[in-house]
Design a protein around this motif. Structure first.
Motif, PDB file in Angstrom:
ATOM      1  N   UNK A 165       0.831  -1.204   0.000  1.00 39.65           N
ATOM      2  CA  UNK A 165       0.000   0.000   0.000  1.00 39.65           C
ATOM      3  C   UNK A 165       0.867   1.256   0.000  1.00 39.65           C
ATOM      4  N   UNK A 166       1.940   1.272   0.775  1.00 42.87           N
ATOM      5  CA  UNK A 166       2.844   2.424   0.786  1.00 42.87           C
ATOM      6  C   UNK A 166       3.476   2.639  -0.583  1.00 42.87           C
ATOM      7  N   UNK A 167       3.853   1.561  -1.247  1.00 40.13           N
ATOM      8  CA  UNK A 167       4.437   1.679  -2.581  1.00 40.13           C
ATOM      9  C   UNK A 167       3.405   2.196  -3.578  1.00 40.13           C
ATOM     10  N   UNK A 168       2.176   1.705  -3.471  1.00 41.40           N
ATOM     11  CA  UNK A 168       1.108   2.173  -4.366  1.00 41.40           C
ATOM     12  C   UNK A 168       0.842   3.659  -4.152  1.00 41.40           C
ATOM     13  N   UNK A 169       0.802   4.093  -2.889  1.00 41.58           N
ATOM     14  CA  UNK A 169       0.574   5.508  -2.585  1.00 41.58           C
ATOM     15  C   UNK A 169       1.720   6.359  -3.131  1.00 41.58           C
ATOM     16  N   UNK A 192      -7.352   0.429  -6.121  1.00 39.55           N
ATOM     17  CA  UNK A 192      -6.521   0.089  -7.272  1.00 39.55           C
ATOM     18  C   UNK A 192      -7.116   0.540  -8.583  1.00 39.55           C
ATOM     19  N   UNK A 193      -8.399   0.225  -8.802  1.00 37.37           N
ATOM     20  CA  UNK A 193      -9.035   0.621 -10.063  1.00 37.37           C
ATOM     21  C   UNK A 193      -9.187   2.133 -10.162  1.00 37.37           C
ATOM     22  N   UNK A 194      -9.426   2.796  -9.041  1.00 42.36           N
ATOM     23  CA  UNK A 194      -9.548   4.259  -9.065  1.00 42.36           C
ATOM     24  C   UNK A 194      -8.219   4.912  -9.433  1.00 42.36           C
ATOM     25  N   UNK A 195      -7.100   4.372  -8.925  1.00 40.16           N
ATOM     26  CA  UNK A 195      -5.789   4.910  -9.285  1.00 40.16           C
ATOM     27  C   UNK A 195      -5.524   4.726 -10.775  1.00 40.16           C
ATOM     28  N   UNK A 196      -5.814   3.536 -11.294  1.00 38.68           N
ATOM     29  CA  UNK A 196      -5.566   3.265 -12.717  1.00 38.68           C
ATOM     30  C   UNK A 196      -6.437   4.158 -13.597  1.00 38.68           C
ATOM     31  N   UNK A 197      -7.737   4.238 -13.299  1.00 37.44           N
ATOM     32  CA  UNK A 197      -8.621   5.085 -14.102  1.00 37.44           C
ATOM     33  C   UNK A 197      -8.217   6.549 -14.000  1.00 37.44           C
ATOM     34  N   UNK A 198      -7.815   6.982 -12.802  1.00 39.96           N
ATOM     35  CA  UNK A 198      -7.369   8.353 -12.635  1.00 39.96           C
ATOM     36  C   UNK A 198      -6.104   8.641 -13.420  1.00 39.96           C
ATOM     37  N   UNK A 199      -5.210   7.665 -13.501  1.00 36.36           N
ATOM     38  CA  UNK A 199      -3.976   7.870 -14.269  1.00 36.36           C
ATOM     39  C   UNK A 199      -4.271   8.021 -15.755  1.00 36.36           C
ATOM     40  N   UNK A 200      -5.240   7.258 -16.267  1.00 38.81           N
ATOM     41  CA  UNK A 200      -5.636   7.415 -17.672  1.00 38.81           C
ATOM     42  C   UNK A 200      -6.174   8.823 -17.913  1.00 38.81           C
ATOM     43  N   UNK A 246      -9.843  11.552  -5.244  1.00 34.85           N
ATOM     44  CA  UNK A 246     -10.449  11.669  -3.927  1.00 34.85           C
ATOM     45  C   UNK A 246     -10.897  10.325  -3.382  1.00 34.85           C
ATOM     46  N   UNK A 247     -11.447   9.498  -4.267  1.00 35.36           N
ATOM     47  CA  UNK A 247     -11.906   8.174  -3.846  1.00 35.36           C
ATOM     48  C   UNK A 247     -10.739   7.285  -3.453  1.00 35.36           C
ATOM     49  N   UNK A 248      -9.713   7.220  -4.302  1.00 35.03           N
ATOM     50  CA  UNK A 248      -8.568   6.359  -3.991  1.00 35.03           C
ATOM     51  C   UNK A 248      -7.813   6.863  -2.764  1.00 35.03           C
ATOM     52  N   UNK A 249      -7.684   8.188  -2.623  1.00 35.00           N
ATOM     53  CA  UNK A 249      -6.996   8.728  -1.464  1.00 35.00           C
ATOM     54  C   UNK A 249      -7.696   8.406  -0.163  1.00 35.00           C
TER      55      UNK A 249
END
Length: 416
Positions: free
Chosen positions: A236-240, A301-309, A335-338
């Motif tokens: 989780x720390x690495x993902x953040x 996870x999915x929110x981070x990926x979609x946000x990156x796109x 906001x959701x992933x955070x």
């Protein structure tokens, strides 16, 4: 001064948005954040008036250095002394420093040195304040309400951003930087009596002993070891970290450069930022109302990926209106992933180590990631906005990939 909250076995749990104790904490936090917003406007205005643009930039950036250097130590203090005590002490120091500079500016024109000193003090205090602020929600509410409290905290941040700017500008217009600094100090001071009235849960004896253990270095090493060995916290720390490193550049320096390149101007950039703020506020409101989302690890996870796109797409949108829509989506997903990541940290970490765990996530988000902005700006100068935005999006998306590929993190849930 510290009382133990009633346990769920003794009384029916109350939703966070109806709990007077949590609302007092939220009011204190909101007042402090508005004061921060007014402070930064006052500091930037006073620095521009007292020196050259490059000198003003140095004054604005100087607080990042002690924040990055001392953040991990701030987590140790939060665990040893308790988060409420640390937050109150931090607000008292920040209030005193800001009011002292306000008085100095009112009486004389001292130049840049008191502004630089104030920025250094703020950065050092922030390194202690931020981990403690991250721990406090877990000590004022029950585990099943943490996601809702994270949503309420997000709403407070958005409200402070909307209100703090105009208040800071009004203070400068009415009485100059001295008046704006005075207003910031008063707003921060309001949080102190509110925090004194907030009840926090005591740690169990074993956890308290672990939090108050050996030397500072040994305590810090124990906290880092707790993260390294944990099946959820470590990935989780690495993902953040990856998510923040890919997010900070495009939504700060990158957006300004993109608006200049496309001819949107300051008003267009403001509209795009407003779209981001509305999206992030909507995510916070959703969590405040719902209180809990199932499959927290997958959602993050999915929110981070979609946000990156969406971040990568922002560099290729044809008009400012489209950019506002994309920024709204970025804000909603970020906001959701955070909020999900923050709630997972607070529910997965051992309570005795929560301050140190929070300081590690804060070190990347608030200490190291902002220092990458000059590198991001230089990269855009060399390769253009499109390629650099895409690279940043890939870095951000890797955080989501890690969240989905690591089984324990992907299956992580928030308490019911």
């Amino acid at each position: 001064m510290t009382a133990t909250l009633t346990t769920p076995a003794q009384a029916a749990p109350r939703p966070a948005h109806r709990d007077g104790n949590i609302l007092r904490w939220l009011a204190a936090y909101t007042s402090s954040m508005i004061g921060d917003s007014v402070y930064y406007i006052a500091l930037s205005w006073a620095a521009v008036q007292a020196g050259s643009p490059s000198q003003a930039g140095v004054v604005m950036a100087v607080s990042a250095v002690p924040r990055a250097l001392l953040m991990l130590g701030g987590g140790v203090l939060a665990d040893r002394l308790g988060p409420r005590r640390v937050v109150i002490g931090s607000d008292v120091v920040r209030c005193a420093a800001v009011l002292a500079v306000a008085g100095l500016l009112f009486l004389t024109s001292p130049g840049l040195w008191p502004l630089a000193a104030l920025a250094l003090v703020f950065g050092a205090v922030d390194a202690v304040f931020m981990p403690a602020v991250g721990v406090l929600p877990a000590r004022v509410t029950t585990r099943d309400q943490l996601a809702r409290v994270q949503g309420m905290r997000g709403l407070a941040i958005r409200f402070a951003g909307v209100v703090g700017g105009p208040l800071g500008g009004l203070g400068v217009a009415v009485g100059g930087a001295a008046a704006a600094f005075g207003l910031a100090g008063l707003l921060i001071a309001v949080s102190v009596p509110l925090l004194l009235a907030v009840r926090v849960r005591e740690l169990p004896a074993d956890d308290r002993k672990a939090a108050e253990g050996g030397t500072a270095w040994r305590d810090l090493a124990a906290g880092l070891g707790c993260i390294r060995r944990h099946r959820v916290l470590a990935p989780l720390m690495l993902a953040i970290a990856l998510g923040d490193l890919g997010f900070v550049g495009p939504l700060n320096v990158g957006l300004a450069l993109l608006a200049d390149e496309r001819g949107w101007g300051a008003s267009g950039m403001g509209l795009v930022l407003s779209g981001f703020g509305i999206g992030a506020g909507a995510a916070s409101l959703l969590l405040t109302v719902r209180g809990r989302l199932p499959r927290a690890g997958r959602v993050a996870g999915w929110a981070i990926i979609a946000g990156s796109v969406a971040i990568g797409a922002l560099a290729y949108v044809p008009s400012v209106i489209t950019a506002v829509g994309v920024a709204l989506l970025v804000g909603l997903l970020a906001g959701l992933s955070g909020a999900m990541c923050g709630a997972l940290i607070q529910t997965q970490a051992d309570p005795a180590y929560l301050g140190r765990v929070t300081s590690v996530s804060g070190l990347v988000s608030l200490g190291l990631a902002p220092l990458s902005m000059p590198l991001f700006a230089a990269a855009i100068g060399g390769w253009g906005t499109g390629p650099v935005f895409v690279v940043s999006a890939v870095v951000c998306g890797l955080g989501g990939v890690i969240a989905l590929c690591v089984r324990d993190l992907r299956r992580a849930e928030l308490p019911r």
